[in-house]
Design a protein around this motif. Structure first.
Motif, short mmCIF file in Angstrom:
data_model
loop_
_atom_site.label_atom_id
_atom_site.label_comp_id
_atom_site.label_asym_id
_atom_site.label_seq_id
_atom_site.Cartn_x
_atom_site.Cartn_y
_atom_site.Cartn_z
N ARG A 274 0.82 -1.22 0.00
CA ARG A 274 0.00 0.00 0.00
C ARG A 274 0.86 1.27 0.00
N VAL A 275 2.09 1.17 0.43
CA VAL A 275 2.94 2.36 0.42
C VAL A 275 3.17 2.84 -1.02
N PHE A 276 3.14 1.91 -1.98
CA PHE A 276 3.37 2.28 -3.38
C PHE A 276 2.11 2.85 -4.04
N ALA A 396 9.79 10.92 0.87
CA ALA A 396 9.12 9.61 0.89
C ALA A 396 8.17 9.50 2.07
N MET A 397 8.64 9.87 3.25
CA MET A 397 7.81 9.72 4.45
C MET A 397 6.68 10.75 4.49
N ARG A 398 6.92 11.92 3.93
CA ARG A 398 5.89 12.96 3.91
C ARG A 398 4.71 12.56 3.03
N ALA A 399 4.95 11.66 2.09
CA ALA A 399 3.88 11.22 1.20
C ALA A 399 2.97 10.17 1.83
N LEU A 400 3.34 9.66 3.04
CA LEU A 400 2.61 8.56 3.66
C LEU A 400 1.79 9.03 4.86
N GLY A 408 6.92 2.32 5.66
CA GLY A 408 7.59 3.23 4.73
C GLY A 408 9.08 3.35 5.02
N ALA A 409 9.44 3.46 6.30
CA ALA A 409 10.86 3.57 6.65
C ALA A 409 11.63 2.34 6.22
N GLY A 410 11.05 1.16 6.47
CA GLY A 410 11.73 -0.06 6.06
C GLY A 410 11.83 -0.19 4.55
N THR A 411 10.76 0.18 3.85
CA THR A 411 10.73 0.00 2.40
C THR A 411 11.66 0.96 1.68
N ILE A 412 11.72 2.23 2.10
CA ILE A 412 12.59 3.19 1.41
C ILE A 412 14.05 2.82 1.62
N ASN A 413 14.40 2.36 2.83
CA ASN A 413 15.76 1.90 3.07
C ASN A 413 16.04 0.60 2.32
N PHE A 414 15.03 -0.26 2.22
CA PHE A 414 15.16 -1.49 1.44
C PHE A 414 15.49 -1.18 -0.01
N CYS A 415 14.77 -0.22 -0.59
CA CYS A 415 15.02 0.15 -1.99
C CYS A 415 16.43 0.70 -2.18
N ARG A 416 16.88 1.52 -1.21
CA ARG A 416 18.23 2.09 -1.31
C ARG A 416 19.29 1.00 -1.23
N MET A 417 19.14 0.08 -0.29
CA MET A 417 20.13 -0.98 -0.13
C MET A 417 20.04 -2.01 -1.25
N LEU A 418 18.82 -2.25 -1.76
CA LEU A 418 18.69 -3.15 -2.90
C LEU A 418 19.45 -2.58 -4.10
N GLY A 419 19.30 -1.27 -4.31
CA GLY A 419 20.07 -0.62 -5.37
C GLY A 419 21.56 -0.74 -5.12
N GLY A 420 21.97 -0.60 -3.85
CA GLY A 420 23.38 -0.73 -3.52
C GLY A 420 23.93 -2.11 -3.80
N ALA A 421 23.16 -3.14 -3.43
CA ALA A 421 23.61 -4.52 -3.66
C ALA A 421 23.72 -4.81 -5.16
N PHE A 422 22.69 -4.45 -5.91
CA PHE A 422 22.72 -4.71 -7.35
C PHE A 422 23.74 -3.82 -8.05
N GLY A 423 23.79 -2.55 -7.62
CA GLY A 423 24.72 -1.63 -8.26
C GLY A 423 26.16 -2.06 -8.10
N THR A 424 26.53 -2.46 -6.88
CA THR A 424 27.90 -2.91 -6.64
C THR A 424 28.21 -4.14 -7.47
N ASN A 425 27.27 -5.09 -7.49
CA ASN A 425 27.50 -6.33 -8.24
C ASN A 425 27.56 -6.08 -9.73
N LEU A 426 26.59 -5.33 -10.24
CA LEU A 426 26.55 -5.09 -11.69
C LEU A 426 27.73 -4.24 -12.15
N LEU A 427 28.13 -3.25 -11.35
CA LEU A 427 29.29 -2.44 -11.73
C LEU A 427 30.57 -3.26 -11.71
#
Length: 527
Positions: A274-276, A396-400, A408-427
């Motif tokens: 629902r946050v999305f 992000a939090m102001r929109a919820l 929301g706090a868990g999901t926005i941090n999840f998205c940032r770290m997911l990008g970090g994991a994939f970004g580091t690996n793909l780079l």
């Protein structure tokens, strides 16, 4: 046994009654201390990677796991934060996480086994995954809306000091002692955070029975992230069309689809979809994903760049990051204040544009690039990231609505770290493939180049004057030329990788433009 969870520690109201308004800053300092310890651990290992891999005989794939394993575990555990806080309370979740982190750090410091090292890094990452959303959640809980931007800015000021001084201190420890010492650097702040948590962290705030744990969702999430990162890592080694890699990637796709479908129907999902439904949050989550890929990917590449291409020592490679880190710490405070008075899209888009510019400048790096020239290029990018992060989180939090703050706090941090994991690996994969491509092109050019042939002939003459036998000097000249080609190919590969980072930052400006939520002050004035 009753379904209702017992009270675990004092309530937020009781803590305010005990400490007064100072409780806001006491609890912020507590979560800051724990978060700094985790961030220090996540960045400090990068400068020690060449020494760790050499000492433990780790291949490229295993070495990559020291960074991506940490990030993958952090990502997976972030979505468990909302459940853990609801089930055990802030205090128990914080103390349990920081205790696991301390134990894993000690074991990593005394360990001499590659498998143990990877497991310790995964445990550290898991602890970090629970702590980081908790920090944002507690700040939004205890501060009023008009002061949350300032609080996030001050919190981010402390957080960013860890990557500012961490690589430098880590480089000194590696040069003066050994790579083991880098795992002990974060222990003092972690132990301090543990003690402070016993006094200042509130307990469980939810009334009634805690929600059930989403076992199926957690298994699907771990399977999706684990098999995807394994496939990306093994692709270079076994070939992208191999049965092993294709199976891993298909399993990752199936697990990811299963996870999203289950989250839509689960009675107590790890990720509340629902946050999305809130467009501002979705845009911020996309920015967070790209932001994570850029910052973690560049932080992984920079120490390797200056050590491999420019021959810096671990200490010098840490020092080149320090000026940018110290400046961006101040920028975080300013950016937090801006979040209280400006719509998020302005500082977010400006920050992403600055980081894209920085990556483009670093994309022109050479073996003769001066220390301070490269330090200034890095500084520009870190200023951009400093403008982006607090405003991205606040937007992000102001929109919820308030009831979705935990998710929301868990999901926005999840998205940032997911990008970090994939970004580091793909780079890492991109760097290796581009380096191989440049090496093949340079070798083909060298075989037909008169200048290269002349250089080889001159080398053989020099070796002849040095008294080397003919059979040795020919091989020595050939080996020298091969090393020259490899060094040039490596530099060109790093250039391409930073250009790629710049491009994805420019793409992130598009969703960033939609973060147009008005700050609380502007809403009040309009009324």
């Amino acid at each position: 046994m009753s379904d209702a969870a017992p009270t675990r520690g004092p309530s937020v109201e009781a803590m305010f009654a005990r400490y007064g308004p100072a409780f806001r800053w006491l609890v912020t300092l507590t979560v800051l201390t724990g978060t700094v310890s985790c961030i220090l651990s996540s960045t400090i290992v990068n400068v020690a990677l060449p020494d760790i891999t050499g000492a433990l005989g780790m291949g490229h794939e295993e070495a990559q796991l020291l960074s991506t394993g940490f990030l993958a575990a952090t990502t997976s555990m972030m979505l468990l934060n909302a459940w853990a806080v609801d089930r055990f309370g802030f205090r128990a979740t914080y103390i349990g996480s920081i205790s696991v982190f301390i134990l894993a750090s000690v074991l990593a410091g005394i360990g001499n086994d590659a498998t143990l090292m990877v497991m310790c890094r995964i445990a550290q990452g898991g602890a970090a995954g629970l702590l980081q959303p908790l920090s944002m959640q507690i700040i939004f809980l205890v501060f009023p809306p008009e002061r949350r931007g300032t609080a996030m800015g001050l919190f981010s000021f402390g957080v960013v000091m860890a990557p500012a001084i961490g690589p430098t201190l880590g480089g000194v420890l590696v040069d003066e002692f050994s790579w083991h010492a880098v795992f002990y650097l974060s222990l003092p702040t972690a132990i301090l955070g543990l003690v402070m948590g016993l006094f200042f962290m509130p307990g469980r705030i939810a009334a009634g029975a805690p929600r059930a744990f989403d076992w199926l969702g957690s298994v699907l999430l771990a399977a999706a992230i684990g098999t995807l990162l394994a496939g990306l890592t093994d692709g270079q080694h076994y070939g992208w069309g191999s049965d092993r890699v294709v199976a891993q990637l298909l399993m990752a796709l199936a697990a990811a689809i299963g996870f999203l479908v289950w989250q839509g129907v689960a009675p107590a999902p790890l990720m509340n979809l629902r946050v999305f439904a809130h467009g501002g949050f979705t845009a911020a989550a996309l920015v967070a994903f790209i932001y994570g890929a850029a910052i973690f990917g560049s932080t992984y590449l920079l120490p390797l760049l200056v050590q491999v291409v420019q021959g810096y020592t671990p200490t010098r490679s840490g020092l080149i990051l320090m000026p940018a880190g110290l400046v961006v710490a101040v920028v975080f405070v300013i950016a937090g204040r801006l979040a209280d008075v400006l719509p998020p899209w302005l500082p977010v888009c400006a920050g992403l544009a600055l980081f894209a510019l920085s990556s483009w400048l670093i994309g022109g790096v050479g073996t003769d690039t001066p220390f301070w020239g490269l330090a200034w290029w890095i500084l520009i990018g870190r200023v951009g990231l400093g403008l982006t992060m607090p405003n991205m989180n606040v937007g992000a939090m102001r929109a919820l609505p308030v009831q979705l703050f935990g998710q929301g706090a868990g999901t926005i941090n999840f998205c940032r770290m997911l990008g970090g994991a994939f970004g580091t690996n793909l780079l890492s994969v991109f760097l290796e493939r581009r380096t191989q491509l440049h090496a093949e092109m340079l070798n083909a050019s060298a075989e037909s180049s008169g200048a290269m042939l002349e250089t080889r002939r001159l080398l053989e003459m020099l070796y002849t004057q040095g008294g080397l036998p003919e059979v040795i000097r020919r091989d020595a000249a050939y080996d020298f030329m091969i090393r020259m080609v490899e060094a040039q190919a490596g530099m060109l590969g790093f250039r391409d990788a930073f250009m790629a980072i710049g491009v994805i930052c420019l793409l992130a400006i598009l969703p960033g433009l939609t973060l147009r939520q008005k700050p609380p002050g502007a809403i009040g004035a309009a009324r």
